[in-house]
Write a protein that holds these residues in place. Structure first.
Motif, PDB file in Angstrom:
ATOM      1  N   HIS A  28      -5.749  -9.496  31.568  1.00 29.85           N
ATOM      2  CA  HIS A  28      -4.647  -8.992  32.402  1.00 29.85           C
ATOM      3  C   HIS A  28      -4.090  -7.707  31.820  1.00 29.85           C
ATOM      4  CE1 HIS A  28      -4.487 -12.411  35.114  1.00 29.85           C
ATOM      5  NE2 HIS A  28      -4.617 -13.204  34.060  1.00 29.85           N
ATOM      6  N   ALA A  29      -3.975  -7.649  30.498  1.00 27.06           N
ATOM      7  CA  ALA A  29      -3.439  -6.452  29.835  1.00 27.06           C
ATOM      8  C   ALA A  29      -4.354  -5.248  30.082  1.00 27.06           C
ATOM      9  CB  ALA A  29      -3.280  -6.708  28.340  1.00 27.06           C
ATOM     10  N   GLU A  30      -5.664  -5.430  29.985  1.00 26.37           N
ATOM     11  CA  GLU A  30      -6.603  -4.325  30.220  1.00 26.37           C
ATOM     12  C   GLU A  30      -6.534  -3.856  31.669  1.00 26.37           C
ATOM     13  OE1 GLU A  30      -9.925  -5.611  26.862  1.00 26.37           O
ATOM     14  OE2 GLU A  30     -10.116  -6.365  28.912  1.00 26.37           O
ATOM     15  N   LEU A  31      -6.477  -4.787  32.600  1.00 24.86           N
ATOM     16  CA  LEU A  31      -6.396  -4.426  34.015  1.00 24.86           C
ATOM     17  C   LEU A  31      -5.123  -3.634  34.305  1.00 24.86           C
ATOM     18  CD1 LEU A  31      -7.644  -7.794  35.549  1.00 24.86           C
ATOM     19  CD2 LEU A  31      -8.901  -5.620  35.507  1.00 24.86           C
ATOM     20  N   ASN A  88      -5.356  -0.093  32.766  1.00 24.57           N
ATOM     21  CA  ASN A  88      -6.220   0.756  33.591  1.00 24.57           C
ATOM     22  C   ASN A  88      -5.477   1.257  34.820  1.00 24.57           C
ATOM     23  OD1 ASN A  88      -8.265   0.187  31.770  1.00 24.57           O
ATOM     24  ND2 ASN A  88      -9.247  -1.337  33.068  1.00 24.57           N
ATOM     25  N   ARG A  89      -4.702   0.384  35.457  1.00 24.83           N
ATOM     26  CA  ARG A  89      -3.917   0.796  36.631  1.00 24.83           C
ATOM     27  C   ARG A  89      -2.877   1.838  36.242  1.00 24.83           C
ATOM     28  NH1 ARG A  89      -3.565  -4.795  37.459  1.00 24.83           N
ATOM     29  NH2 ARG A  89      -5.252  -5.488  38.793  1.00 24.83           N
ATOM     30  N   LYS A  90      -2.250   1.655  35.087  1.00 25.31           N
ATOM     31  CA  LYS A  90      -1.257   2.613  34.596  1.00 25.31           C
ATOM     32  C   LYS A  90      -1.909   3.983  34.400  1.00 25.31           C
ATOM     33  CE  LYS A  90       1.531   3.723  30.552  1.00 25.31           C
ATOM     34  NZ  LYS A  90       1.977   3.312  29.217  1.00 25.31           N
ATOM     35  N   GLN A 132     -12.499  -1.583  38.557  1.00 27.13           N
ATOM     36  CA  GLN A 132     -11.909  -2.876  38.888  1.00 27.13           C
ATOM     37  C   GLN A 132     -11.402  -2.912  40.330  1.00 27.13           C
ATOM     38  OE1 GLN A 132      -9.093  -2.346  35.719  1.00 27.13           O
ATOM     39  NE2 GLN A 132      -7.366  -2.654  37.089  1.00 27.13           N
ATOM     40  N   GLU A 133     -11.159  -1.741  40.928  1.00 25.81           N
ATOM     41  CA  GLU A 133     -10.716  -1.683  42.320  1.00 25.81           C
ATOM     42  C   GLU A 133     -11.821  -1.157  43.234  1.00 25.81           C
ATOM     43  OE1 GLU A 133      -7.211   0.754  42.176  1.00 25.81           O
ATOM     44  OE2 GLU A 133      -6.041  -0.788  41.140  1.00 25.81           O
TER      45      GLU A 133
END
Length: 140
Positions: free
Chosen positions: A16-19, A22-24, A40-41
């Motif tokens: 969850h932290a990596e995802l 990455n979004r940030k 991931q998206e």
């Protein structure tokens, strides 16, 4: 008016932290005027998608994402660089793409910051998000 440069954002995407990280990063790069391919998206590379799609489909979407990018930004955190990220760096390098590393992890190898092969494939290494954005200014 020049076309927006496209960034392929490579990095681990298994927690969850990596995802979230990455979004940030994607949001920061979008605000700077880049287009961003986030596996991931955009390749739907997440655990629930891997159950729905076959691995080859995700792989092909990621390869196409690198092919269609101008720049690869690679998250290099961890004791060793994520194996998928290392592959994406190598493929981008072989495709003569600009590869920029981001390593916020303060741990270092005894003979370098990251694996020698990864380190030699990148043109710049940022140590935090602010430094990354400064580096990215010259690639707009």
């Amino acid at each position: 008016m020049s076309k927006k440069k496209t960034i392929y954002l490579a990095g681990p995407l298994f927690t969850h932290a990596e995802l979230e990280y990455n979004r940030k990063l994607k949001d920061l790069l979008l605000k700077k005027g880049f287009s961003v391919f986030l596996p991931q998206e955009d390749a739907e590379d997440a655990a629930n998608e891997r159950e729905r799609q076959n691995q080859e489909c995700i792989f092909r979407k990621c390869v196409k994402g690198v092919d269609n990018s101008d720049i690869v930004v690679a998250v290099l955190d961890g004791v060793d660089v994520d194996s998928g990220t290392a592959w994406e760096i190598g493929y981008a390098y072989a495709s003569e793409k600009t590869v920029i590393g981001l390593r916020t992890d303060f741990r270092a190898l005894s003979d370098g910051i990251v694996n020698l092969m990864v380190e030699m494939a990148i043109v710049a290494l940022a140590r935090d998000e602010e430094e990354l954005l400064k580096i990215m200014e010259k690639y707009k």
